[in-house]
Design an enzyme around this catalytic site. Sequence first.
Site, PDB file in Angstrom:
ATOM      1  N   CYS A 187      48.723  40.222  44.593  1.00 27.02           N
ATOM      2  CA  CYS A 187      49.307  39.530  45.741  1.00 27.02           C
ATOM      3  C   CYS A 187      50.801  39.281  45.522  1.00 27.02           C
ATOM      4  O   CYS A 187      51.598  40.200  45.670  1.00 27.02           O
ATOM      5  CB  CYS A 187      48.539  38.251  46.045  1.00 27.02           C
ATOM      6  SG  CYS A 187      48.894  37.576  47.686  1.00 27.02           S
ATOM      7  N   HIS A 211      42.999  39.845  46.358  1.00 25.85           N
ATOM      8  CA  HIS A 211      42.707  38.967  45.216  1.00 25.85           C
ATOM      9  C   HIS A 211      41.399  39.373  44.547  1.00 25.85           C
ATOM     10  O   HIS A 211      40.343  38.788  44.822  1.00 25.85           O
ATOM     11  CB  HIS A 211      42.629  37.514  45.683  1.00 25.85           C
ATOM     12  CG  HIS A 211      43.945  36.899  45.950  1.00 25.85           C
ATOM     13  ND1 HIS A 211      44.657  36.195  44.994  1.00 25.85           N
ATOM     14  CD2 HIS A 211      44.725  36.907  47.059  1.00 25.85           C
ATOM     15  CE1 HIS A 211      45.802  35.785  45.511  1.00 25.85           C
ATOM     16  NE2 HIS A 211      45.869  36.192  46.763  1.00 25.85           N
ATOM     17  N   GLU A 229      40.339  38.676  41.736  1.00 23.81           N
ATOM     18  CA  GLU A 229      39.780  37.559  40.954  1.00 23.81           C
ATOM     19  C   GLU A 229      38.895  36.659  41.791  1.00 23.81           C
ATOM     20  O   GLU A 229      38.143  35.830  41.247  1.00 23.81           O
ATOM     21  CB  GLU A 229      40.914  36.749  40.298  1.00 23.81           C
ATOM     22  CG  GLU A 229      41.568  35.683  41.151  1.00 23.81           C
ATOM     23  CD  GLU A 229      42.499  36.221  42.228  1.00 23.81           C
ATOM     24  OE1 GLU A 229      42.977  35.410  43.038  1.00 23.81           O
ATOM     25  OE2 GLU A 229      42.758  37.441  42.251  1.00 23.81           O
TER      26      GLU A 229
END
Length: 232
Positions: free
Chosen positions: A114, A212, A214
């Site tokens: 990002c 993202h 994660e």
Amino acid sequence: MTEPLIGISTYLEDPVRWGVWRMRAAVLPVGYHRLVQRAGGLAALLPPDAPAAADAVVARLDGLVISGGPDVDPARYGAEPRPETGPPAPERDAWELALIEAALDRGTPLLGICRGLQLLNVALGGTLVQHLPHVRGHSGPPGVFAHHTVKPVPGTMLAAALPEEVSVPTFHHQAADRLGTGLVPSAYADDGTVEAVELPGARGYTLAVQWHPEAGDDVRVMSALVGAAAAG
């Protein structure tokens, strides 16, 4: 085989509260280090430091992740801030740009997430769209990830890790505009927004994604970084 050591840049927030304490702290969502661990790496959190220390830090790492976070200061790419642009984080900008430069100079495998994509683009002379007019498809309500499909570009490093269209967790209102020197797009959203970039011919593996990973269950992008780091 020894697991590669992957450094992850962190936030400075003031104040942060835990237990009886309320003070400034270096923090990072747990998804980042857990994703590194799930991909087979060892995670090391990197709080902002003097930019001059970046090369020494990167020299001790096998790979580097530049994490998501606040907007990049538009002054870094010669633009005036728009009303929608968030307040600058000059200490973090300086530190992470220095980390990126050190990783590129050393050929250290690098993954931007990002804001990390946006900073990589700026580091290489690119510019940013400060406010996506179609932000609704790229962000949920405050603190909530949206999901949309990204389409990898065939033949790219990203496509080697993600060969098919995939729905990804996303939260951003900025994106790459003019790409920095040497960068090529390696994924797009349905609306044409560049969702990943990479640096072919770099000394080391260099990839950045706008979403993202994660915040999801798909470990493949991080596994590609950890694999590159393990290969030296």
